[in-house]
Design a protein around this motif. Sequence first.
Motif, PDB file in Angstrom:
ATOM      1  N   LEU A 423     -15.329   1.647 -50.534  1.00 50.49           N
ATOM      2  CA  LEU A 423     -15.065   0.408 -50.306  1.00 50.49           C
ATOM      3  C   LEU A 423     -14.964   0.127 -48.965  1.00 50.49           C
ATOM      4  O   LEU A 423     -15.673  -0.943 -48.352  1.00 50.49           O
ATOM      5  N   GLU A 424     -14.638   1.060 -47.972  1.00 51.92           N
ATOM      6  CA  GLU A 424     -14.221   0.939 -46.599  1.00 51.92           C
ATOM      7  C   GLU A 424     -15.442   0.727 -45.829  1.00 51.92           C
ATOM      8  O   GLU A 424     -15.819  -0.254 -45.105  1.00 51.92           O
ATOM      9  N   GLU A 427     -17.229  -2.490 -47.112  1.00 51.94           N
ATOM     10  CA  GLU A 427     -16.616  -3.986 -46.703  1.00 51.94           C
ATOM     11  C   GLU A 427     -16.874  -4.050 -45.170  1.00 51.94           C
ATOM     12  O   GLU A 427     -16.725  -5.273 -44.690  1.00 51.94           O
ATOM     13  N   ARG A 428     -16.589  -2.819 -44.305  1.00 51.69           N
ATOM     14  CA  ARG A 428     -16.924  -2.873 -42.973  1.00 51.69           C
ATOM     15  C   ARG A 428     -18.455  -3.697 -42.482  1.00 51.69           C
ATOM     16  O   ARG A 428     -18.732  -4.453 -41.748  1.00 51.69           O
ATOM     17  N   ARG A 431     -18.475  -7.255 -43.207  1.00 48.88           N
ATOM     18  CA  ARG A 431     -17.779  -7.888 -41.831  1.00 48.88           C
ATOM     19  C   ARG A 431     -18.411  -8.159 -40.773  1.00 48.88           C
ATOM     20  O   ARG A 431     -18.742  -8.772 -40.115  1.00 48.88           O
ATOM     21  N   ALA A 443     -21.125  -5.039 -51.086  1.00 51.64           N
ATOM     22  CA  ALA A 443     -19.749  -5.165 -51.022  1.00 51.64           C
ATOM     23  C   ALA A 443     -18.964  -5.441 -52.472  1.00 51.64           C
ATOM     24  O   ALA A 443     -18.017  -5.080 -52.623  1.00 51.64           O
ATOM     25  N   ARG A 447     -16.811  -3.797 -55.015  1.00 52.08           N
ATOM     26  CA  ARG A 447     -15.543  -4.304 -55.519  1.00 52.08           C
ATOM     27  C   ARG A 447     -15.305  -4.293 -57.065  1.00 52.08           C
ATOM     28  O   ARG A 447     -14.255  -3.847 -57.622  1.00 52.08           O
ATOM     29  N   GLY A 455     -12.586 -10.665 -56.690  1.00 48.80           N
ATOM     30  CA  GLY A 455     -13.291 -10.301 -55.215  1.00 48.80           C
ATOM     31  C   GLY A 455     -14.663 -10.180 -55.344  1.00 48.80           C
ATOM     32  O   GLY A 455     -15.373 -10.622 -54.451  1.00 48.80           O
ATOM     33  N   ALA A 459     -17.874 -12.457 -53.318  1.00 48.39           N
ATOM     34  CA  ALA A 459     -18.996 -11.794 -52.832  1.00 48.39           C
ATOM     35  C   ALA A 459     -20.185 -12.214 -53.208  1.00 48.39           C
ATOM     36  O   ALA A 459     -21.269 -12.490 -52.465  1.00 48.39           O
TER      37      ALA A 459
END
Length: 583
Positions: A423-424, A427-428, A431, A443, A447, A455, A459
């Motif tokens: 996830l991290e 998601e980064r 972004r 992403a 999710r 979520g 996306a």
Amino acid sequence: MSPPSALPRVLNRVTKVDALTRQDLAAYIPLTDQEYAAARAAASGPGLYDNPLAHLAAVIAATRTYAAVAEDALRTDAPDLLAVYLESIDTVSHLFIRDPRRGRQAIDRAYQDADNVLRRLAEASRPDALVIVCSDHGFYPATAAIVEDPANLAGPATAWHRPYGIVAVATAGSLVSAERPSGPPARGESGIITPLDVAPTVLHAAGLSIASDMPGRAATELLPSDVAARPVVRSAPLRYSPPAPITRADDGEARNRLRALGYVGATTTSLARQNLAESLFRRGKYGAAERELRALVEAQPRNVAAQLWLAQTLMRTGRPREAIAAYERAIALPGGARDALADAVDAAVTNGAADAAERMLRAGGTTQPYVRVARGIVADARRDARTAEREWRTALTAEPTSFDAASRLFDLLVRGGRAREALEPLERAARLAPDDARLVALAGDARLANGDAAGAERAFRRALDLAPDGDAVRLALGRAMLKQQKTAEAIATLGRAVPSLDRHVLLGAAYSTARDWPHAVEHLQQALDGGRATTDVLNGLGWAHLQLGHRRDAAALFARSLDVRPNQPEIRKLLRDLGGAFL
């Protein structure tokens, strides 16, 4: 110029670069006295296209020239067909997309100028004249994780071309009236329209036949009802005889301009053939795409993009050895390893060409992120998950928006039951590159794998806005909807996807949830007929048949499912309740 007698009239409407004032440039971007002086100096010498502001001046002059010549032709000659090319939006986007201070103003002004040209041409036309606006591609924003230099128009700048342009049709009268243009009456969704469809549509609108060797279609849904109602006529192609070349004293200057715009490379072959090949590939016409690409590669053996498109085409047509050879040629070219290495090594290891994969890695030769990605692919193929993970995480540390690294790390972590760890970094990446459809969709995958279906839906919807023909994303969106019990929405979404085994499986599940058993049987059976003989498909199809009273069919499917995986006590009980007589 044809006819030659028109040349004086055309030359009288040319706007020269040195006739532009500082105010003309300032309408696009704020500039200092020093910048203006440097642009003036560059415009009068050989470095015109090396100075962005001088290049902008050339674009402004060209747009004004095209508009004046076209308007004069309409008012003086009243032609049946007028075609006008406006380069300003594309070139200004290339020059200033990465300029955070001045880029937005420059690009907005380019669109305004194009709108003004359209209005002038519409005012000079008959009210019932059809005006067709089309672009062969769009343009990615600066937040789309494109690494190539957008201003290097004679090099890899085409990476910034988003494969979604626009096509719009309206009458000239509606464009100049105070009322909002109504356009052609709506007749449902038009689907995908490609550049190949524009010429057939124009021919049909003009009441002419379409040559049988033209690969596009007449997009009648864009045309007025009376024109759309006419039958589309195909005819034998006419024999083409190229005209004799005309040599002019300014041919060298013209060629330099085309090269600066990216339409002519170091050799005499232009990008037209590559654009045609890409369109054919996207339409699934791989044989025609291969012919165009082979001709392009023969003329431009150092064209990395052409080699990569050829490799993809060969992979799609089941010729991995030839594809790997094309990939190796691309990697050997300057800058080719960045674009080709990951896909090339993936193709090699997937098709048992370990030696080729090693050669490619040696050719990559550095510790750049794309080399790390390729090393991870080789490690993963050897079942060395720890090394693969390390390489991909290292690549993401150096280049956080690397889709090649992010997607492979996600797959590895999901396989290992560690989806939460994905996830991290994903998601980064989304972004940092919110306009990269692939990263946004990835992403969403992360999710969904972690139970956040809502979520994931957000996306996937955003990714589809960015890539409207992304069928894999559409299927993922349908899956996220099903997780949230949004059955009707899921069926509508999946219905717009291109038929595939995954689509049939998901639609089968959706119709089962809706208790629409006939449609559930239809889609699950198609999945099974296509080779998707999983226990989920067999059990789902068996259950749908059972609800319809087809007990014998249900029993046969449950028995087949138990052959695939014996440890299914609930299915075994169902089969026992049905009775062995049916088997």
